[in-house]
Design an enzyme around this catalytic site. Structure first.
Site: not given
Length: 493
Positions: A78, A156, A180
């Site tokens: 990420k 997210s 998330s």
């Protein structure tokens, strides 16, 4: 015939150790899949040269016969994790061009274990969002599709979820501040675990809300999550909130035996207007666990109704403090200044250009609740509510509850653009089942259980005792086996 990139981490590990597959071939299969997946916009910075170098080193290590579980396993990272010499922007224009001179603790541990980094993954800007639509790179797309509607992969960690679900990598790192990891995992039919706060180091992860943020793995199975989490976890003296606790053998804990274990069903999660499909899925999950020998117990978590408003006071307040460092002085974007502009104008122009609308909204909200005259009315009150929510869970676990079973999300994945211009509160409601876990610092996992009437994945959430990821993963393993979820998105990208 299964392509190597479609393997689970566990299957690939065994094939690599047996010499039936090389890390280079496995990595090449993933890189080929990534190059063919531009329609998903999951990978925003590809690192093929780094990946192949790491794969060759992994093959050499495998030949020596002492390779850790993740040796040779291709992963996506990420964009919130700092990776030395590789763009690490938190999907924000204000960090455009930022290449850290250091490595996050999590990625350091993964690379020490022989893992292969394929590249950086899309996400909501500074992890603020539930649909991946706040990203400076443009939104990632869910590999699951209904007719011609393109769907959100959640947020997210939307790029991480999309990449794992589409077999672009064997696993991915995510972060979870209010759901998330778990919400995008549920939206894409994969598994995602948020560990106990302090189980995984936050050092080198771009901060959103420091008392809530926690990194975790996103994978194709519960066993993979156990393998991956063991490599990520552990005490880190560079993180003052890191717990100095031994890391259990999470994979060995997957016995599949939960006979006599108590599973709590919180009445407050049966909310008005909950879709019938979510209610049905929850009931099916309860029946699965009961059939496995668990005892189902109705419980009360009375302060649940206050969790979402408390979260949306505390998280923006911490974000306001954390994001104050992005001022255009030392790194990242700096606005062009007109003659006569001073330091104040530089700050204002830089932040106006660098931060997206949602990030600006949360900074403004957080600054407001921390301001004189409102600190006690909002921030301190929210902190007190947080303590009450934590106590609700403590009371449930003190009464003998081992895990708590709830829905993971209030709906299946929604269409991109459908909520972007709506009331922001509508988007925030996506976190209604997940934020309590962050506020209480507990471990939680999302497991895919079924499909809705549109053919989209739906997941259930299990919440565990503090530091009992081993028990939580075993319960999730039982649920996974009972559900038998094997559906995959039809390739269209």
């Amino acid at each position: 015939m299964t392509s190597p990139n479609e393997l689970t981490i566990a299957a690939a590990r065994d094939a690599l150790r047996a010499g039936d597959l090389s890390a280079v071939d496995l990595t090449m299969a993933c890189l080929t899949a990534i190059d063919a997946s531009d329609g998903l916009n999951a990978f925003v910075h590809k690192t093929p040269d780094i990946a192949l170098d790491q794969a060759r080193a992994a093959d050499a290590r495998l030949r020596q016969g002492d390779a850790p579980d993740l040796c040779g396993i291709p992963l996506g990272i990420k964009d919130l994790f700092c990776t030395r010499g590789v763009p690490s922007q938190a999907a924000s224009n204000i960090l455009r061009g930022f290449r850290p001179e250091y490595e996050s603790t999590v990625t350091t541990r993964l690379f020490e274990a022989g893992a292969v980094m394929l590249g950086k993954l899309n996400m909501d800007e500074f992890a603020m969002g539930s649909s991946n639509e706040t990203s400076a790179y443009g939104n990632a797309v869910n590999p699951w599709k209904v007719d011609d509607r393109r769907l959100t992969p959640g947020g997210s960690s939307g790029g991480s979820a999309a990449a794992v679900a589409a077999d672009l990598c064997l696993g991915a790192t995510g972060t979870d501040t209010g759901g998330s990891i778990r919400q995008p995992a549920a939206f894409t039919g994969i598994t995602g675990i948020k560990p106990t706060y302090g189980r995984v180091s936050r050092w080198g992860i771009v901060a959103f809300a420091s008392s809530l943020d926690q990194a975790g793995p996103m994978t194709k199975s519960v066993r993979d999550a156990a393998i991956f989490l063991a490599a990520m976890a552990g005490h880190d003296p560079k993180d003052s909130t890191s717990a100095d606790l031994a890391v259990p053998d999470f994979e060995a804990a997957l016995t599949g035996d939960i006979r006599g274990q108590k599973i709590g069903i919180p009445r407050e999660y049966r909310m008005d207007g909950m879709p019938a499909e979510i209610e049905k899925l929850w009931a099916e999950g309860i029946a699965m666990m009961q059939d496995a020998g668990a005892r189902i117990v109705d419980i009360s978590l009375p302060h649940t109704r206050y969790a979402l408003p408390a979260y949306y006071v505390i998280a923006p307040a911490e974000a306001s403090s954390n994001l104050a460092r992005y001022d255009g002085v030392r790194y990242g974007h700096r606005a062009k200044l007109a003659q006569g502009d001073g330091i104040t104008e530089m700050y204002e122009k830089t932040r106006a250009e660098g931060f997206g609308a949602e990030v600006q909204r949360r900074i403004l909200l957080g600054t407001y609740v921390l301001s004189a005259g409102f600190y006690d009315a909002y921030y301190n009150r929210a902190r007190k509510v947080r303590a009450l929510i934590k106590r609700d869970f403590e009371n449930a676990f003190a009464a003998g509850i081992d895990t708590i079973l709830t829905p993971a999300t209030p709906t299946s994945a929604f269409g991109l653009g459908e909520m972007a211009n709506a009331d922001p509160v509508e988007m925030y409601l996506n976190d209604v089942f997940t934020v309590t876990v962050n506020l209480a610092g507990l471990p939680g996992i999302a497991v895919p259980v079924g499909l809705d009437s549109k053919g989209l994945p739906l997941g259930l959430q299990l919440i565990g005792r503090p530091w009992d990821e081993a028990g939580l993963l075993n319960h999730a393993y039982v649920l996974e086996r009972a559900a038998g979820f094997v559906a995959k998105p039809a390739k269209w990208w």
